[in-house]
Write a protein that holds these residues in place. Structure first.
Motif, PDB file in Angstrom:
ATOM      1  N   MET A 178     -10.104   7.618   5.440  1.00 14.94           N
ATOM      2  CA  MET A 178     -10.375   6.187   5.585  1.00 14.94           C
ATOM      3  C   MET A 178      -9.819   5.411   4.394  1.00 14.94           C
ATOM      4  SD  MET A 178     -12.661   6.001   8.260  1.00 14.94           S
ATOM      5  CE  MET A 178     -14.201   5.152   8.154  1.00 14.94           C
ATOM      6  N   LYS A 179      -9.311   4.227   4.682  1.00 20.13           N
ATOM      7  CA  LYS A 179      -8.930   3.312   3.613  1.00 20.13           C
ATOM      8  C   LYS A 179     -10.181   2.576   3.139  1.00 20.13           C
ATOM      9  CE  LYS A 179      -4.269   2.034   5.121  1.00 20.13           C
ATOM     10  NZ  LYS A 179      -3.490   0.919   5.684  1.00 20.13           N
ATOM     11  N   PRO A 180     -10.315   2.207   1.877  1.00 19.37           N
ATOM     12  CA  PRO A 180      -9.427   2.530   0.766  1.00 19.37           C
ATOM     13  C   PRO A 180      -9.511   4.017   0.420  1.00 19.37           C
ATOM     14  CG  PRO A 180     -10.995   0.771   0.189  1.00 19.37           C
ATOM     15  CD  PRO A 180     -11.450   1.339   1.471  1.00 19.37           C
ATOM     16  N   LEU A 181      -8.391   4.576   0.012  1.00 19.46           N
ATOM     17  CA  LEU A 181      -8.301   6.015  -0.226  1.00 19.46           C
ATOM     18  C   LEU A 181      -8.954   6.442  -1.523  1.00 19.46           C
ATOM     19  CD1 LEU A 181      -4.560   6.800   0.431  1.00 19.46           C
ATOM     20  CD2 LEU A 181      -6.472   7.320   1.907  1.00 19.46           C
ATOM     21  N   ASP A 182      -9.458   7.654  -1.504  1.00 16.52           N
ATOM     22  CA  ASP A 182      -9.852   8.320  -2.745  1.00 16.52           C
ATOM     23  C   ASP A 182      -8.721   9.297  -3.033  1.00 16.52           C
ATOM     24  OD1 ASP A 182     -10.817  10.190  -4.561  1.00 16.52           O
ATOM     25  OD2 ASP A 182     -12.883   9.939  -3.903  1.00 16.52           O
TER      26      ASP A 182
ATOM     27  N   GLY B  57      -8.336   2.337   8.848  1.00 23.58           N
ATOM     28  CA  GLY B  57      -9.089   1.313   8.128  1.00 23.58           C
ATOM     29  C   GLY B  57     -10.289   0.857   8.936  1.00 23.58           C
TER      30      GLY B  57
ATOM     31  N   PHE C  95       0.840  -1.204   0.000  1.00 28.52           N
ATOM     32  CA  PHE C  95       0.000   0.000   0.000  1.00 28.52           C
ATOM     33  C   PHE C  95       0.876   1.257   0.000  1.00 28.52           C
ATOM     34  CE2 PHE C  95      -2.058   3.453   2.284  1.00 28.52           C
ATOM     35  CZ  PHE C  95      -3.250   3.574   1.595  1.00 28.52           C
TER      36      PHE C  95
END
Lengths: 224, 125
Positions: B103-107, B83, B15
């Protein structure tokens, strides 16, 4: 084994299950994070470092990247809500909004309606009061009533789920379109009634002049 | 406008390294490390403008690393990664001086906007 011990074992089992689910959701979000970043990197490379001269090929890759991105967003939303649900038993008595609770749970319930080709509509009230109760138990009750309602409906029919304020109480209505032959016993069972009672709630069936029928759940917010 | 230097601290190697490459493609000098201890070490060497910090790592919690970062240089802006389903930890991080949490997953677009704001706050953007 006496009933109390049996019940305690069951509660501990549920707590363990919740913790396992929360851990799994956390790990899945990490995996999705890596997939999303890797996918994003492929898109970046195609966009920022155009090494491939074949425009058709680039377009095909970009379409595929976009499809992966869309699915990651959906899966991430599911994991987010799964994590939330799995953590609910951590705080057995807490203040919460039923709109949030339903939104969190419905991510997992949508498929039941889709498989039966039933349209589900939501009318969330803006001023539904918060209640202090057991959120995990309320989600269990919601699941039971929802699936019972789907059993009663035919393909292409509509179920409308309404949340509202009634005096100082929070209300959930499961509204059926058209006239429906629904007896209270159809969607009631002893364990469901016991669960509603434990939440200090009420469950009733209302006939709205034979136009629509409501399965009504009412929860007091007097403690807030 | 100068581009910020960014340090990524996350124990998820794939990641961190992928995010590192994406930020580099956007013109940022970026380094990724994979533990709290390595992160604090890298901080002293590279003096980054912005740190992207994972909340949960095996050697040190992200909140502990955040505290150490702020002791070493309170002007560095820290963006926390979480997460977890609950945003509670992210809110706690903000109370302790983090610039923002994501927050994961990232934008990536959201992250870029946050980096830009953090860089402006440092008076460099």
């Amino acid at each position: 084994m006496d009933a109390k011990t049996e019940n305690s074992i069951r509660e501990a089992q549920l707590e363990s299950f919740g913790r396992l689910m929360a851990g799994m959701a956390h790990d899945m979000k990490n995996h999705l994070g890596i997939i999303r970043e890797s996918n994003g990197l492929m898109g970046d490379i195609l966009e920022m470092e155009p090494l491939v001269a074949d425009e058709v090929m680039v377009e095909r890759f970009q379409k595929s990247i976009a499809a992966i991105e869309r699915r990651i967003v959906i899966a991430a939303k599911m994991m987010h809500h799964l994590s939330g649900m799995a953590h609910r038993p951590d705080t057995p008595y807490s203040s919460f909004l039923i709109n949030d609770l339903i939104e969190e749970e419905y991510v997992f319930l949508e498929r039941f309606a889709r498989l039966k080709q039933i349209e589900v509509r939501f009318e969330f009230g803006d001023d539904v009061p918060a209640i202090i109760s057991d959120p995990a138990l309320l989600q269990h009750v919601f699941y039971r009533v929802y699936t019972s309602c789907l059993e009663l409906l035919e393909e292409k029919q509509t179920l409308t789920i309404v949340t509202d304020k009634e005096d100082r109480n929070a209300v959930i209505l499961f509204r059926f379109s058209g006239v429906l032959q629904m007896e209270p016993e159809t969607v009631r069972d002893d364990l469901l009634l016991a669960a509603v009672a434990k939440l200090q709630g009420e469950i009733t069936v209302i006939d709205n002049d034979q136009r629509t029928s409501d399965m009504k759940l009412l929860f007091s917010s007097m403690n807030v | 406008m100068s581009m910020p230097t960014v340090l990524i601290i996350d124990d998820e190697v794939e990641f961190a390294s992928t995010l590192c490459q994406r930020l580099k493609l956007r013109g940022m000098a970026t380094v990724d490390v994979h533990s709290g201890v390595e992160g604090l070490d890298a901080l002293k060497k590279m003096n980054p403008d912005i740190i992207i910090l994972d909340l949960k790592m095996p050697d040190m919690s992200g909140l502990d690393v955040l505290e150490k970062i702020k002791e070493l240089d309170s002007t560095i802006e820290v963006i926390m990664l979480t997460g977890h389903g609950s945003a509670g930890s992210g809110v706690e991080a903000k109370k302790r001086g983090a610039f923002a949490y994501v927050m994961k997953p990232l934008d990536i677009a959201e992250l870029m906007a946050i980096i830009e704001s953090a860089h402006k706050k440092r008076g460099k953007g």
